[in-house]
Design a protein around this motif. Structure first.
Motif, PDB file in Angstrom:
ATOM      1  N   TYR A   1      -7.362  40.330   9.479  1.00 55.66           N
ATOM      2  CA  TYR A   1      -6.831  40.860  10.734  1.00 55.66           C
ATOM      3  C   TYR A   1      -7.369  40.104  11.942  1.00 55.66           C
ATOM      4  CZ  TYR A   1      -4.872  44.789   8.180  1.00 55.66           C
ATOM      5  OH  TYR A   1      -4.136  45.559   7.314  1.00 55.66           O
TER       6      TYR A   1
ATOM      7  N   ARG B   1      -9.284  44.417  14.549  1.00 54.60           N
ATOM      8  CA  ARG B   1      -9.332  45.591  13.669  1.00 54.60           C
ATOM      9  C   ARG B   1      -9.330  46.906  14.448  1.00 54.60           C
ATOM     10  NH1 ARG B   1     -14.219  44.802   9.775  1.00 54.60           N
ATOM     11  NH2 ARG B   1     -15.093  43.541  11.453  1.00 54.60           N
ATOM     12  N   ASP B   2      -9.029  46.830  15.750  1.00 56.10           N
ATOM     13  CA  ASP B   2      -8.933  48.031  16.594  1.00 56.10           C
ATOM     14  C   ASP B   2     -10.227  48.838  16.542  1.00 56.10           C
ATOM     15  OD1 ASP B   2      -7.970  50.076  18.219  1.00 56.10           O
ATOM     16  OD2 ASP B   2      -7.016  51.138  16.557  1.00 56.10           O
TER      17      ASP B   2
ATOM     18  N   SER C   1      -6.434  48.497  21.381  1.00 55.55           N
ATOM     19  CA  SER C   1      -6.937  49.862  21.222  1.00 55.55           C
ATOM     20  C   SER C   1      -6.088  50.889  21.964  1.00 55.55           C
ATOM     21  CB  SER C   1      -8.386  49.954  21.713  1.00 55.55           C
ATOM     22  OG  SER C   1      -9.240  49.210  20.877  1.00 55.55           O
TER      23      SER C   1
ATOM     24  N   ARG D   1      -3.063  50.474  18.667  1.00 50.38           N
ATOM     25  CA  ARG D   1      -3.755  51.577  17.988  1.00 50.38           C
ATOM     26  C   ARG D   1      -3.830  51.421  16.477  1.00 50.38           C
ATOM     27  NH1 ARG D   1      -1.599  57.000  21.221  1.00 50.38           N
ATOM     28  NH2 ARG D   1      -2.197  56.273  23.322  1.00 50.38           N
ATOM     29  N   LYS D   2      -3.881  50.223  16.022  1.00 54.39           N
ATOM     30  CA  LYS D   2      -4.092  49.953  14.602  1.00 54.39           C
ATOM     31  C   LYS D   2      -4.477  48.485  14.462  1.00 54.39           C
ATOM     32  CE  LYS D   2       0.768  48.867  13.644  1.00 54.39           C
ATOM     33  NZ  LYS D   2       1.961  49.191  12.807  1.00 54.39           N
ATOM     34  N   PRO D   3      -5.045  48.090  13.334  1.00 56.35           N
ATOM     35  CA  PRO D   3      -5.397  46.682  13.149  1.00 56.35           C
ATOM     36  C   PRO D   3      -4.191  45.774  13.346  1.00 56.35           C
ATOM     37  CG  PRO D   3      -6.417  48.024  11.464  1.00 56.35           C
ATOM     38  CD  PRO D   3      -5.480  48.930  12.210  1.00 56.35           C
TER      39      PRO D   3
ATOM     40  N   LYS E   1      -3.926  47.416   0.449  1.00 53.99           N
ATOM     41  CA  LYS E   1      -4.462  47.115   1.764  1.00 53.99           C
ATOM     42  C   LYS E   1      -4.970  45.679   1.865  1.00 53.99           C
ATOM     43  CE  LYS E   1      -7.978  48.802   5.028  1.00 53.99           C
ATOM     44  NZ  LYS E   1      -8.680  47.525   5.171  1.00 53.99           N
TER      45      LYS E   1
END
Length: 445
Positions: free
Chosen positions: A173, A176-177, A147, A151-153, A167
């Motif tokens: 994943y 998944r942040d 996080s 900052r992304k999955p 997607k």
């Protein structure tokens, strides 16, 4: 009756000769519960090496311990279940995959036998506590790093996903942040339901350690709080239902402890009534209950999977298609069997349907008897073990301890989970079932 029945004492110390065994037990439990951590970080091949080394070391400990267990002490239902898994290779519709599945099942059973025959209950408790602490702290740290810095999955490091159209599904994943976005965290195991179940087990273990005063009180409270926070962050509806089952079983166990054996008829009668009312409520108010838990009425596609599994099982009802453990998605009938939202699942999401599909009604009977008999022995261990000596004579000077509740509460949680997941058949789920089945049988007077 309060769980805290033992006088305060200093935490248990581990003799130097037992230290390596206890450390290995904690590591193997970590691997059994967090297998996806190894698979996502060092690949399936790396995970296979770790598992193989764990198997070798557990066999070495079993050989060195040389436990002498008379044949009458071995749980017959466990032996019959494993024997049927092995024999099913003969009629399997996917013989090579069955060989792999049976080897994995026997390896997992060996791990369970190690826990049962080489460790005391106190050592099992300590090993579980160590494994859960590592999983919880690494999961929170992992989600925090994702996080703050990623900052992304985040996908698994060793991924072979080739998804042609846009997607990737969320299930692919590792994280998944969602830590700072109010979503369900997945931790190092990459699945909120699995992490939620681990934290439920951790709450049981940490609570028992606190009640029996075998850990520093402040540290114990901190770890219990961390487990509770992680549990809430997973927001797993199936695990919330399992928690409710655990609480009910705990209340009945404490009631059973509070009355003599000869006066427990009301306890058992009430338990049967609660079970009947509970099942009837689920049937009658299914839509309301699933909505309350934040689930659709089909339990996120589980009922569709159950229908397909039942149809397949009915084609070979007596002895099934052959044991395979994890489904092999490249062979029939598993190829394309359970696909939801473009994700292919490798289990029936119900342990009993999975057993019926793979080794038929005969295997289902053996497995159901294995689960019920193990749960029964854990119940009597929890409510009867303490007041009796090795000869079965009542001891008024012996008090109940919380640790005798450990297998009962963990079995209650696992049985509740087995209705919507097949985790009881693989990895930590099956290893604990084997461990509790053997140890509660061997330790009986």
């Amino acid at each position: 009756m309060s769980l805290e029945t033992r006088p305060a004492k200093t935490p248990l110390t581990v003799p130097s000769g037992q230290g390596w065994k206890l450390a290995f037990a904690g590591f193997m439990l970590f691997t059994l519960f967090a297998g996806d951590f190894w698979r996502n970080s060092i690949s399936w091949y790396g995970w296979g090496i770790v598992v193989f080394l764990c198997l070798v070391v557990s066999i070495v400990f079993l050989v060195r311990t040389r436990p002498r267990v008379p044949i009458r002490k071995w749980p017959k239902t466990l032996l019959l279940f494993l024997l049927l898994c092995v024999v099913s290779i003969a009629w399997s519709a996917y013989r090579a995959e069955s060989v792999i599945g049976v080897v994995a099942q026997l390896a997992t059973a060996t791990a369970g036998a190690f826990f049962a025959l080489c460790l005391t209950w106190q050592q099992i408790l300590r090993a579980l506590g160590a494994a859960f602490r590592w999983i919880i702290v690494l999961s929170l740290l992992f989600e925090l790093i994702v996080s703050i810095f990623v900052r992304k999955p985040l996908l698994p490091f060793f991924t072979t996903y080739q998804y042609p159209s846009g997607k990737l599904p969320d299930a692919f994943y590792w994280s998944r942040d969602l830590l700072f976005h109010g979503g369900k965290i997945q931790g190092i195991v990459g699945n909120s339901d699995i992490l939620g179940m681990i934290t439920l087990f951790a709450i049981i273990v940490f609570g028992i350690q606190l009640a029996d005063r075998v850990v520093n009180r402040t540290a114990g409270i901190v770890w219990l709080a961390l487990a509770g926070i992680t549990f809430l962050l997973t927001r797993s509806s199936t695990v919330i239902a399992a928690l409710a089952v655990v609480i009910v079983v705990l209340l009945f166990a404490l009631w059973g402890r509070a009355v003599p054996q000869s006066k427990r008829v009301p306890v058992y009668a009430t338990a049967v009534a609660v079970l009947v009312v509970g099942v009837a409520s689920v049937v009658l108010f299914w839509s309301n209950l699933t909505a309350l838990l934040g689930k659709s009425s089909d339990l996120t596609g589980r009922t569709d999977i159950w229908d397909k599994v039942i149809q397949l099982a009915q084609q070979k009802p007596a002895f099934g298609w052959g044991w395979v453990s994890y489904w092999a998605p490249w062979v029939e009938p598993f190829k394309g069997l359970a696909i939801r939202n473009k994700v292919e699942y490798l289990q029936a999401h119900n342990a009993y349907l999975d057993v019926w599909l793979q080794i038929g009604i005969v295997g289902l009977v053996f497995f159901a008897l294995l689960v019920l008999s193990t749960f029964g022995r854990t119940w009597f261990m929890a409510v009867d073990r303490a007041p009796f000596d090795s000869a079965g004579v009542v001891r008024s000077d012996v008090r109940y301890t919380a640790i005798t509740l450990l297998p009962l509460l963990m079995m209650a949680a696992a049985i509740a989970q087995s209705v919507t997941e097949s985790r009881m058949l693989i990895e930590a789920g099956f290893a604990l079932l084997v461990a509790f089945s053997i140890k509660t049988k061997v330790d009986r007077p």
